[in-house]
Scaffold this motif. Structure first.
Motif, PDB file in Angstrom:
ATOM      1  N   ARG A   3      30.095  44.580  38.335  1.00 55.66           N
ATOM      2  CA  ARG A   3      29.722  43.826  37.862  1.00 55.66           C
ATOM      3  C   ARG A   3      29.654  43.129  37.204  1.00 55.66           C
ATOM      4  NH1 ARG A   3      24.094  41.846  36.659  1.00 55.66           N
ATOM      5  NH2 ARG A   3      23.356  42.723  34.829  1.00 55.66           N
ATOM      6  N   THR A   4      30.677  43.641  36.579  1.00 57.20           N
ATOM      7  CA  THR A   4      31.658  42.684  35.215  1.00 57.20           C
ATOM      8  C   THR A   4      32.425  41.803  36.089  1.00 57.20           C
ATOM      9  OG1 THR A   4      31.898  44.700  33.894  1.00 57.20           O
ATOM     10  CG2 THR A   4      32.335  43.417  33.187  1.00 57.20           C
ATOM     11  N   ILE A   5      33.241  41.667  36.524  1.00 53.47           N
ATOM     12  CA  ILE A   5      33.564  41.145  37.832  1.00 53.47           C
ATOM     13  C   ILE A   5      32.639  39.821  37.788  1.00 53.47           C
ATOM     14  CG2 ILE A   5      35.218  40.282  39.231  1.00 53.47           C
ATOM     15  CD1 ILE A   5      36.760  42.638  38.478  1.00 53.47           C
ATOM     16  N   GLY A   6      32.040  40.160  38.404  1.00 55.68           N
ATOM     17  CA  GLY A   6      31.433  39.148  38.667  1.00 55.68           C
ATOM     18  C   GLY A   6      30.379  38.599  37.650  1.00 55.68           C
ATOM     19  N   LEU A   7      30.359  38.768  36.743  1.00 62.24           N
ATOM     20  CA  LEU A   7      29.560  38.078  35.559  1.00 62.24           C
ATOM     21  C   LEU A   7      30.971  36.813  35.009  1.00 62.24           C
ATOM     22  CD1 LEU A   7      26.995  40.961  33.581  1.00 62.24           C
ATOM     23  CD2 LEU A   7      26.680  38.937  35.184  1.00 62.24           C
ATOM     24  N   LEU A   8      31.756  37.444  34.655  1.00 63.59           N
ATOM     25  CA  LEU A   8      33.076  36.722  34.539  1.00 63.59           C
ATOM     26  C   LEU A   8      33.626  36.126  35.730  1.00 63.59           C
ATOM     27  CD1 LEU A   8      35.589  39.958  32.597  1.00 63.59           C
ATOM     28  CD2 LEU A   8      34.064  37.850  31.812  1.00 63.59           C
ATOM     29  N   LEU A   9      33.982  35.360  36.713  1.00 62.43           N
ATOM     30  CA  LEU A   9      33.755  34.695  37.777  1.00 62.43           C
ATOM     31  C   LEU A   9      33.414  33.192  37.258  1.00 62.43           C
ATOM     32  CD1 LEU A   9      34.086  36.593  40.910  1.00 62.43           C
ATOM     33  CD2 LEU A   9      35.777  35.463  39.505  1.00 62.43           C
ATOM     34  N   PRO A  10      31.688  33.380  36.817  1.00 61.92           N
ATOM     35  CA  PRO A  10      31.103  31.745  36.428  1.00 61.92           C
ATOM     36  C   PRO A  10      32.123  31.472  35.516  1.00 61.92           C
ATOM     37  CG  PRO A  10      29.926  33.389  37.234  1.00 61.92           C
ATOM     38  CD  PRO A  10      31.132  34.019  37.020  1.00 61.92           C
ATOM     39  N   ALA A  11      32.465  31.481  34.879  1.00 58.57           N
ATOM     40  CA  ALA A  11      33.242  31.634  33.228  1.00 58.57           C
ATOM     41  C   ALA A  11      34.491  30.995  33.968  1.00 58.57           C
ATOM     42  CB  ALA A  11      33.368  32.926  32.280  1.00 58.57           C
ATOM     43  N   LEU A  12      35.363  31.715  34.985  1.00 58.63           N
ATOM     44  CA  LEU A  12      36.942  31.460  34.894  1.00 58.63           C
ATOM     45  C   LEU A  12      36.890  30.711  36.310  1.00 58.63           C
ATOM     46  CD1 LEU A  12      38.351  35.720  34.931  1.00 58.63           C
ATOM     47  CD2 LEU A  12      38.391  33.877  33.556  1.00 58.63           C
ATOM     48  N   ILE A  13      35.822  30.361  36.709  1.00 57.96           N
ATOM     49  CA  ILE A  13      36.066  29.306  37.592  1.00 57.96           C
ATOM     50  C   ILE A  13      34.219  28.538  37.872  1.00 57.96           C
ATOM     51  CG2 ILE A  13      36.372  28.913  40.304  1.00 57.96           C
ATOM     52  CD1 ILE A  13      37.492  31.951  40.176  1.00 57.96           C
ATOM     53  N   PRO A  14      34.660  27.809  37.200  1.00 65.79           N
ATOM     54  CA  PRO A  14      33.210  27.028  37.098  1.00 65.79           C
ATOM     55  C   PRO A  14      33.239  25.717  37.899  1.00 65.79           C
ATOM     56  CG  PRO A  14      34.775  26.408  35.532  1.00 65.79           C
ATOM     57  CD  PRO A  14      35.138  27.054  35.779  1.00 65.79           C
ATOM     58  N   SER A  15      31.383  26.149  38.581  1.00 64.60           N
ATOM     59  CA  SER A  15      30.926  24.788  39.796  1.00 64.60           C
ATOM     60  C   SER A  15      30.323  23.638  38.996  1.00 64.60           C
ATOM     61  CB  SER A  15      29.559  25.834  39.610  1.00 64.60           C
ATOM     62  OG  SER A  15      29.130  25.112  40.623  1.00 64.60           O
ATOM     63  N   TRP A  16      31.442  22.384  39.763  1.00 63.28           N
ATOM     64  CA  TRP A  16      30.585  21.319  39.015  1.00 63.28           C
ATOM     65  C   TRP A  16      29.801  21.140  38.910  1.00 63.28           C
ATOM     66  CZ3 TRP A  16      33.717  18.447  36.480  1.00 63.28           C
ATOM     67  CH2 TRP A  16      35.592  18.554  37.006  1.00 63.28           C
ATOM     68  N   ARG A  17      28.795  22.717  39.645  1.00 69.14           N
ATOM     69  CA  ARG A  17      26.952  21.741  39.678  1.00 69.14           C
ATOM     70  C   ARG A  17      26.652  22.190  37.934  1.00 69.14           C
ATOM     71  NH1 ARG A  17      25.450  25.368  43.657  1.00 69.14           N
ATOM     72  NH2 ARG A  17      27.852  25.182  44.717  1.00 69.14           N
ATOM     73  N   PHE A  18      27.387  22.376  37.053  1.00 65.63           N
ATOM     74  CA  PHE A  18      27.025  23.267  35.861  1.00 65.63           C
ATOM     75  C   PHE A  18      26.407  22.117  35.109  1.00 65.63           C
ATOM     76  CE2 PHE A  18      28.610  23.180  31.678  1.00 65.63           C
ATOM     77  CZ  PHE A  18      27.842  23.973  30.968  1.00 65.63           C
ATOM     78  N   PHE A  19      27.255  20.796  35.120  1.00 65.21           N
ATOM     79  CA  PHE A  19      27.327  19.348  34.800  1.00 65.21           C
ATOM     80  C   PHE A  19      25.582  18.837  35.729  1.00 65.21           C
ATOM     81  CE2 PHE A  19      31.714  20.576  33.954  1.00 65.21           C
ATOM     82  CZ  PHE A  19      31.511  20.307  33.156  1.00 65.21           C
ATOM     83  N   LYS A  20      25.031  18.316  34.991  1.00 68.69           N
ATOM     84  CA  LYS A  20      23.754  16.825  35.155  1.00 68.69           C
ATOM     85  C   LYS A  20      24.332  15.611  35.862  1.00 68.69           C
ATOM     86  CE  LYS A  20      20.109  18.912  32.451  1.00 68.69           C
ATOM     87  NZ  LYS A  20      19.559  18.698  31.193  1.00 68.69           N
ATOM     88  N   THR A  21      24.899  15.167  35.327  1.00 58.60           N
ATOM     89  CA  THR A  21      25.973  14.500  35.397  1.00 58.60           C
ATOM     90  C   THR A  21      27.209  13.636  35.151  1.00 58.60           C
ATOM     91  OG1 THR A  21      25.002  12.968  33.296  1.00 58.60           O
ATOM     92  CG2 THR A  21      23.408  12.392  35.959  1.00 58.60           C
ATOM     93  N   VAL A  22      27.969  13.562  35.778  1.00 61.94           N
ATOM     94  CA  VAL A  22      29.419  13.722  35.149  1.00 61.94           C
ATOM     95  C   VAL A  22      29.474  11.722  35.156  1.00 61.94           C
ATOM     96  CG1 VAL A  22      31.748  13.507  36.368  1.00 61.94           C
ATOM     97  CG2 VAL A  22      30.592  14.963  36.880  1.00 61.94           C
TER      98      VAL A  22
END
Length: 131
Positions: A3-22
């Protein structure tokens, strides 16, 4: 543990969908007492490998620059006094503006159109006399 690794993965490997627009980020320029426009903290031409590695762990100047970009984007979308005052105060501190000087900033976007680089001025503040 998983569970801890699952929570850390999005912080270490961000998704481009994090941004509304580029989109291009605004550049901040300032001038004192009606002089020439100058960039706030211009980017260095090159950075050594050791300095780059150190910046990966500790880089408060870049964090402040990102905060200024966020304030600038908010200011372009919906002008408000908080963003103007915060940018004025931080730019005055960064450039070491003396008391009594008249500080003004502008926000520009740089884009490429038909093979040419074009600057757009999207916001220009009123002169602010430093207390």
């Amino acid at each position: 543990m998983f569970r801890t690794i699952g929570l850390l993965l999005p912080a270490l490997i961000p998704s481009w969908r994090f941004f509304k627009t580029v989109a291009p980020s605004p550049r901040i320029h300032y001038r004192l007492d009606g002089g020439d426009w100058q960039p706030v903290r211009p980017r260095p031409q090159s950075v050594s490998f050791a300095r780059m590695m150190r910046r990966m762990l500790w880089n408060p100047r870049r964090n402040e620059e990102l905060f200024l970009v966020t304030l600038s984007e908010r200011l372009v979308e919906a002008p408000n006094a908080f963003c103007v005052n915060e940018i004025n105060a931080r730019v005055a501190r960064i450039v070491g503006a003396p008391r009594g000087a008249s500080l003004q900033f502008r926000l520009t976007f740089i884009t490429r159109e038909e093979g040419q680089i074009v600057n757009y001025d999207l916001f220009q503040s009123e002169p602010w006399v430093l207390p």
